[in-house]
Design a protein around this motif. Structure first.
Motif, PDB file in Angstrom:
ATOM      1  N   THR A 126     -78.712  32.331 -14.112  1.00 17.65           N
ATOM      2  CA  THR A 126     -78.788  31.246 -13.684  1.00 17.65           C
ATOM      3  C   THR A 126     -79.846  30.337 -13.722  1.00 17.65           C
ATOM      4  O   THR A 126     -80.113  29.308 -13.115  1.00 17.65           O
ATOM      5  N   SER A 127     -80.735  30.735 -14.540  1.00 16.74           N
ATOM      6  CA  SER A 127     -82.020  30.019 -14.766  1.00 16.74           C
ATOM      7  C   SER A 127     -81.974  29.442 -16.254  1.00 16.74           C
ATOM      8  O   SER A 127     -81.090  29.749 -17.122  1.00 16.74           O
ATOM      9  N   LEU A 128     -82.870  28.451 -16.393  1.00 13.20           N
ATOM     10  CA  LEU A 128     -82.824  27.717 -17.585  1.00 13.20           C
ATOM     11  C   LEU A 128     -83.743  28.604 -18.588  1.00 13.20           C
ATOM     12  O   LEU A 128     -84.840  29.151 -18.243  1.00 13.20           O
ATOM     13  N   ASP A 129     -83.530  28.576 -19.878  1.00 14.52           N
ATOM     14  CA  ASP A 129     -84.266  29.120 -20.840  1.00 14.52           C
ATOM     15  C   ASP A 129     -84.237  28.363 -22.171  1.00 14.52           C
ATOM     16  O   ASP A 129     -83.501  27.134 -22.279  1.00 14.52           O
ATOM     17  N   ALA A 130     -85.057  28.780 -23.283  1.00 15.86           N
ATOM     18  CA  ALA A 130     -85.004  27.903 -24.377  1.00 15.86           C
ATOM     19  C   ALA A 130     -83.696  27.805 -25.092  1.00 15.86           C
ATOM     20  O   ALA A 130     -83.542  26.623 -25.610  1.00 15.86           O
ATOM     21  N   PRO A 131     -82.838  28.617 -25.340  1.00 16.55           N
ATOM     22  CA  PRO A 131     -81.752  28.465 -26.041  1.00 16.55           C
ATOM     23  C   PRO A 131     -80.529  27.389 -25.163  1.00 16.55           C
ATOM     24  O   PRO A 131     -80.073  26.694 -25.866  1.00 16.55           O
ATOM     25  N   LEU A 132     -80.703  27.711 -23.780  1.00 19.96           N
ATOM     26  CA  LEU A 132     -80.067  26.604 -23.040  1.00 19.96           C
ATOM     27  C   LEU A 132     -80.493  25.263 -23.365  1.00 19.96           C
ATOM     28  O   LEU A 132     -79.585  24.459 -23.591  1.00 19.96           O
ATOM     29  N   VAL A 133     -81.513  25.060 -23.101  1.00 19.08           N
ATOM     30  CA  VAL A 133     -82.198  23.910 -23.262  1.00 19.08           C
ATOM     31  C   VAL A 133     -82.002  22.977 -24.859  1.00 19.08           C
ATOM     32  O   VAL A 133     -81.756  21.899 -24.898  1.00 19.08           O
ATOM     33  N   LEU A 134     -82.048  23.985 -25.622  1.00 16.01           N
ATOM     34  CA  LEU A 134     -82.102  23.706 -27.020  1.00 16.01           C
ATOM     35  C   LEU A 134     -80.611  23.450 -27.210  1.00 16.01           C
ATOM     36  O   LEU A 134     -80.295  22.140 -27.871  1.00 16.01           O
ATOM     37  N   GLY A 135     -79.817  24.248 -26.730  1.00 14.99           N
ATOM     38  CA  GLY A 135     -78.122  23.767 -27.103  1.00 14.99           C
ATOM     39  C   GLY A 135     -77.729  22.596 -26.414  1.00 14.99           C
ATOM     40  O   GLY A 135     -77.010  21.647 -27.235  1.00 14.99           O
ATOM     41  N   ALA A 136     -78.460  22.258 -25.344  1.00 15.75           N
ATOM     42  CA  ALA A 136     -77.996  21.146 -24.586  1.00 15.75           C
ATOM     43  C   ALA A 136     -78.553  20.042 -25.366  1.00 15.75           C
ATOM     44  O   ALA A 136     -78.022  18.694 -25.337  1.00 15.75           O
TER      45      ALA A 136
ATOM     46  N   LEU B 200     -79.165  19.653 -28.683  1.00 12.50           N
ATOM     47  CA  LEU B 200     -78.385  19.232 -29.659  1.00 12.50           C
ATOM     48  C   LEU B 200     -77.000  18.823 -29.516  1.00 12.50           C
ATOM     49  O   LEU B 200     -76.711  18.154 -30.403  1.00 12.50           O
ATOM     50  N   PHE B 201     -76.467  19.312 -28.670  1.00  8.13           N
ATOM     51  CA  PHE B 201     -75.107  18.749 -28.137  1.00  8.13           C
ATOM     52  C   PHE B 201     -75.200  17.304 -27.799  1.00  8.13           C
ATOM     53  O   PHE B 201     -74.636  16.509 -28.170  1.00  8.13           O
ATOM     54  N   GLY B 202     -76.340  16.981 -27.000  1.00 13.95           N
ATOM     55  CA  GLY B 202     -76.695  15.513 -26.852  1.00 13.95           C
ATOM     56  C   GLY B 202     -76.939  14.763 -27.921  1.00 13.95           C
ATOM     57  O   GLY B 202     -76.568  13.673 -28.145  1.00 13.95           O
ATOM     58  N   ILE B 203     -77.668  15.177 -28.790  1.00 14.73           N
ATOM     59  CA  ILE B 203     -78.086  14.408 -30.143  1.00 14.73           C
ATOM     60  C   ILE B 203     -76.861  14.294 -30.857  1.00 14.73           C
ATOM     61  O   ILE B 203     -76.388  13.055 -31.248  1.00 14.73           O
ATOM     62  N   GLY B 204     -76.157  15.273 -30.936  1.00 13.15           N
ATOM     63  CA  GLY B 204     -74.616  14.982 -31.774  1.00 13.15           C
ATOM     64  C   GLY B 204     -73.651  14.240 -31.194  1.00 13.15           C
ATOM     65  O   GLY B 204     -73.119  13.317 -31.749  1.00 13.15           O
ATOM     66  N   TRP B 205     -73.645  14.184 -29.893  1.00 15.03           N
ATOM     67  CA  TRP B 205     -72.845  13.319 -29.058  1.00 15.03           C
ATOM     68  C   TRP B 205     -73.124  11.837 -29.190  1.00 15.03           C
ATOM     69  O   TRP B 205     -72.379  10.987 -29.222  1.00 15.03           O
ATOM     70  N   GLY B 206     -74.312  11.592 -29.110  1.00 17.23           N
ATOM     71  CA  GLY B 206     -74.938  10.428 -29.314  1.00 17.23           C
ATOM     72  C   GLY B 206     -75.028   9.693 -30.345  1.00 17.23           C
ATOM     73  O   GLY B 206     -74.794   8.680 -30.779  1.00 17.23           O
ATOM     74  N   LEU B 207     -74.811  10.580 -31.698  1.00 16.79           N
ATOM     75  CA  LEU B 207     -74.812  10.125 -33.030  1.00 16.79           C
ATOM     76  C   LEU B 207     -73.280   9.625 -33.155  1.00 16.79           C
ATOM     77  O   LEU B 207     -73.306   8.667 -34.143  1.00 16.79           O
TER      78      LEU B 207
ATOM     79  N   GLY C 125     -70.657  10.221 -31.025  1.00 24.20           N
ATOM     80  CA  GLY C 125     -69.672   9.655 -29.872  1.00 24.20           C
ATOM     81  C   GLY C 125     -68.441  10.724 -29.710  1.00 24.20           C
ATOM     82  O   GLY C 125     -67.599  10.338 -28.924  1.00 24.20           O
ATOM     83  N   TYR C 126     -68.750  11.735 -30.245  1.00 25.77           N
ATOM     84  CA  TYR C 126     -67.753  12.892 -29.996  1.00 25.77           C
ATOM     85  C   TYR C 126     -68.252  14.244 -29.221  1.00 25.77           C
ATOM     86  O   TYR C 126     -69.356  14.422 -29.688  1.00 25.77           O
ATOM     87  N   CYS C 127     -67.539  14.677 -28.397  1.00 25.95           N
ATOM     88  CA  CYS C 127     -67.974  16.257 -28.118  1.00 25.95           C
ATOM     89  C   CYS C 127     -66.631  17.099 -28.361  1.00 25.95           C
ATOM     90  O   CYS C 127     -65.454  16.398 -28.738  1.00 25.95           O
TER      91      CYS C 127
END
Length: 148
Positions: free
Chosen positions: A78-88, A90-97, A99-101
């Motif tokens: 239930t805690s935040l860690d580096a892999p979760l933050v990094l994955g989020a 990367l997901f956001g950057i790809g989504w923004g570039l 427009g797809y998820c």
């Protein structure tokens, strides 16, 4: 039965994406462009989804067990860690570039939009590489801790 329900749920999800216009990349990019012509549509879709999900989630967890499984499979972490933050990130950057998820990119295949195929191939490649990359990173971190 379980696979049929998964197929129906996926179909319902895809239909919802299509009906709400969330398979249109210009809508998604318009939502992310808060300094330009901001498109509020995605926020309204998210609010609508939460209005259904939150009470449904609460109701389902009140049941003694799931309908198609022996127990609820809830995340233990239930805690935040580096892999979760990094994955989020990367997901956001790809989504923004682009427009797809993952969900909408699969749904637009139903329209015969083959321009999404390279995105899906990279999505699959990234998913396949995630395990080996994580292992290498973890080994490097352990080796760094052992030297210190």
């Amino acid at each position: 039965m379980k696979n049929l329900l998964a197929l129906l749920a996926g179909g319902l999800f895809g239909a919802g994406l299509a009906m709400s216009g969330m398979t249109d990349t210009t809508k998604v990019i318009g939502f992310l462009d808060v300094s330009g012509g901001w498109d509020l549509t995605l926020a309204l879709v998210m609010i609508g989804a939460l209005l259904v999900t939150v009470p449904g989630y609460y109701w389902i967890l009140q049941q003694p067990r799931p309908a198609c499984a022996t127990r609820f499979d809830m995340p233990a972490k239930t805690s935040l860690d580096a892999p979760l933050v990094l994955g989020a990130a990367l997901f956001g950057i790809g989504w923004g570039l682009v427009g797809y998820c993952p969900g909408p990119s699969i749904a637009v295949l139903g329209y015969g939009n083959w321009q999404v195929v390279p995105f899906l191939m990279m999505l699959l490649l990234g998913g396949w590489l995630a395990g080996p990359v994580r292992t290498v990173l973890e080994l490097g971190i352990r080796a760094g801790h052992q030297r210190a």
